[in-house]
Design a protein around this motif. Structure first.
Motif, PDB file in Angstrom:
ATOM      1  N   ALA A 174       0.811  -1.656  -0.125  1.00 49.55           N
ATOM      2  CA  ALA A 174      -0.124   0.122   0.310  1.00 49.55           C
ATOM      3  C   ALA A 174       0.959   1.045   0.169  1.00 49.55           C
ATOM      4  CB  ALA A 174      -1.044   0.164   0.779  1.00 49.55           C
ATOM      5  N   HIS A 175       0.353   2.395  -0.520  1.00 51.82           N
ATOM      6  CA  HIS A 175       1.446   3.159  -0.850  1.00 51.82           C
ATOM      7  C   HIS A 175       0.292   4.406  -0.583  1.00 51.82           C
ATOM      8  CE1 HIS A 175       4.155   6.319  -2.052  1.00 51.82           C
ATOM      9  NE2 HIS A 175       3.586   6.326  -2.801  1.00 51.82           N
ATOM     10  N   HIS A 216       6.570   0.356  -6.061  1.00 44.15           N
ATOM     11  CA  HIS A 216       6.380   0.834  -4.773  1.00 44.15           C
ATOM     12  C   HIS A 216       7.893   1.503  -5.029  1.00 44.15           C
ATOM     13  CE1 HIS A 216       5.430   0.675  -0.562  1.00 44.15           C
ATOM     14  NE2 HIS A 216       5.424   1.751  -1.159  1.00 44.15           N
ATOM     15  N   HIS A 261       9.996   5.356  -4.193  1.00 45.04           N
ATOM     16  CA  HIS A 261      10.297   5.999  -2.971  1.00 45.04           C
ATOM     17  C   HIS A 261      12.014   5.728  -3.666  1.00 45.04           C
ATOM     18  CE1 HIS A 261       7.589   5.568  -0.144  1.00 45.04           C
ATOM     19  NE2 HIS A 261       7.071   4.938  -0.811  1.00 45.04           N
ATOM     20  N   GLU A 266       7.789   7.739   4.275  1.00 45.55           N
ATOM     21  CA  GLU A 266       6.583   6.798   4.555  1.00 45.55           C
ATOM     22  C   GLU A 266       6.199   6.318   3.752  1.00 45.55           C
ATOM     23  OE1 GLU A 266       4.035   7.510   8.003  1.00 45.55           O
ATOM     24  OE2 GLU A 266       5.460   9.270   8.092  1.00 45.55           O
ATOM     25  N   ASP A 267       5.300   4.563   3.848  1.00 48.45           N
ATOM     26  CA  ASP A 267       4.612   4.073   2.890  1.00 48.45           C
ATOM     27  C   ASP A 267       3.078   4.976   2.583  1.00 48.45           C
ATOM     28  OD1 ASP A 267       6.654   2.424   2.565  1.00 48.45           O
ATOM     29  OD2 ASP A 267       5.499   1.094   3.737  1.00 48.45           O
TER      30      ASP A 267
HETATM   31 ZN   LIG Z   1       5.091   3.625  -0.957  1.00 40.84          ZN
END
Ligand SMILES: [Zn+2]
Ligand SMILES: [Zn+2]
Length: 375
Positions: free
Chosen positions: A296-297, A326, A330, A374-375
């Motif tokens: 989850a992002h 993901h 990042h 953070e995610d």
């Molecule tokens: Zn993320």
């Protein structure tokens, strides 16, 4: 103490029944209680009520009740009698309270300042929930002096069920009584008074919700909890429209906002456990859920929550991604994922607006040119 001795001696022999020639765990059916059940659901609660009153406390502020399991289900493995402060919690499913717990093998029992595990299971899933309830117990312990003869932290109930293991990990301060030992009522009463004192101290120091003091979930725990919850749809229904900003974490992760794994789970379910950049992207099968593992992002990252009046922690702002995509968002160079970001954003733009998350592509691009933590 007579009541404890009766439970030790009679609970297990009354835990099975023979139906059509076969032994099985006893069903709790209306009007079919065993005598020993009443010791736990009536006699002990009455006794503990008296003991609470004897400490000078106003009993109307407490709820005292015992359980051998739910009606129409099988008999509980760990029967209990709980003493709840009504201003902290109304149910053993949540909050913290003093509880008399019998171990599954009936070799001992504990008077324990403990926590409701169901709340943890619902918030984090079973596996991460067990880890988190232990962490909260440790935070609570840092705020209490453990009296001599009492156990600090984890205890053993020889539990084989999730709920029992939750009580093992959720224990803050406990006193053990072995079935072999002769426990005097005076001793038991004094120990209970001590625990009620610690219960009050903890509320003074940390307030009614210990969970508010939990550090921010690590990335791994957050993703694991989200995938586990996504396996079974949560019962609660999310209302439409803008949501207020989430609370901040009080402990070590202070100044960061809480992320609710259930929101991530809803996004993962909506994406059918596939990568939203390309549903053909391969990922692996999760050991625990047997479903494709996706991460989850937050499309508008949580570290930008201060710039929004409404919550960013809503399914509409959370995308499911394969681990490769993901990590790319990042860690890759902006130019290498710019078009992917645009694709995801355009698919979500109207949904974000429905949650009053007003952001355009240029602003989002600027965010992603910087670090996304953070995610
Ligand atoms: Zn993320
Ligand atoms: Zn992908």
């Amino acid at each position: 103490m007579l009541e404890l001795d009766r439970v030790f001696a009679e609970y297990l022999p009354n835990s099975e029944e023979v139906v059509a020639g076969e032994k099985s765990r006893r069903q709790l059916l209306p009007g079919k209680a065993a005598d020993i059940d009443a010791v736990i659901t009536q006699r002990l609660p009455e006794l503990l009520t008296t003991f609470v009153e004897e400490t000078g406390r106003d009993i109307s502020r407490y709820r005292v009740y015992g359980s051998v399991g739910q009606l129409n289900w099988t008999l509980a493995y760990i029967p209990w009698v709980a003493i709840l402060r009504r201003d902290i919690t109304r149910s053993t499913e949540r909050g913290y309270y003093v509880v008399l717990l019998f171990s599954q093998d009936m070799q001992s029992c504990f008077l324990s300042l403990n926590q409701g595990f169901t709340q943890f299971r619902k918030t984090f899933g079973e596996k991460i929930g067990k880890k988190k309830v232990l962490q909260v117990a440790n935070i609570a312990l840092q705020n209490l002096a453990v009296p001599e003869g009492f156990i600090a932290g984890r205890l053993s109930l020889s539990a084989s069920t999730g709920l029992g293991e939750g009580y093992e990990n959720g224990a803050i301060v406990s006193r053990e009584y072995s079935a072999k030992q002769d426990v005097s009522e005076a001793q038991f009463r004094a120990d209970l008074a001590t625990l009620l004192g610690l219960y009050d101290q903890l509320e003074q120091k940390l307030g009614p919700s210990l969970l508010d003091h939990l550090d921010l979930l690590s990335s791994d725990d957050y993703q694991e909890a989200a995938n586990e919850i996504a396996k079974k749809p949560p019962a609660s229904v999310l209302t439409a429209g803008a949501k207020p900003r989430p609370d901040k974490v009080l402990g070590k992760g202070a100044n960061k906002y809480k992320r609710d794994p259930e929101m991530a789970a809803l996004a993962i379910m909506a994406a059918n456990h596939r990568c939203e950049i390309d549903e053909d992207h391969e990922t692996f099968t999760s050991r625990r859920t047997k479903q494709p593992f996706v991460e989850a992002h937050h499309l508008v990252p949580m570290q930008h929550q201060d710039g929004f009046e409404v919550s960013l922690d809503v399914p509409e702002n959370i995308v499911a991604l394969c681990p490769g995509c993901h990590r790319k968002l990042h860690h890759a160079r902006f130019g290498d994922f710019k078009s992917l970001l645009q694709k995801v954003f355009l698919a979500r733009e109207s949904q974000l607006a429905a949650r009053s998350i007003m952001v355009g592509l240029p602003a989002l691009n600027d965010i992603y040119k910087g670090d996304v933590d953070e995610d």
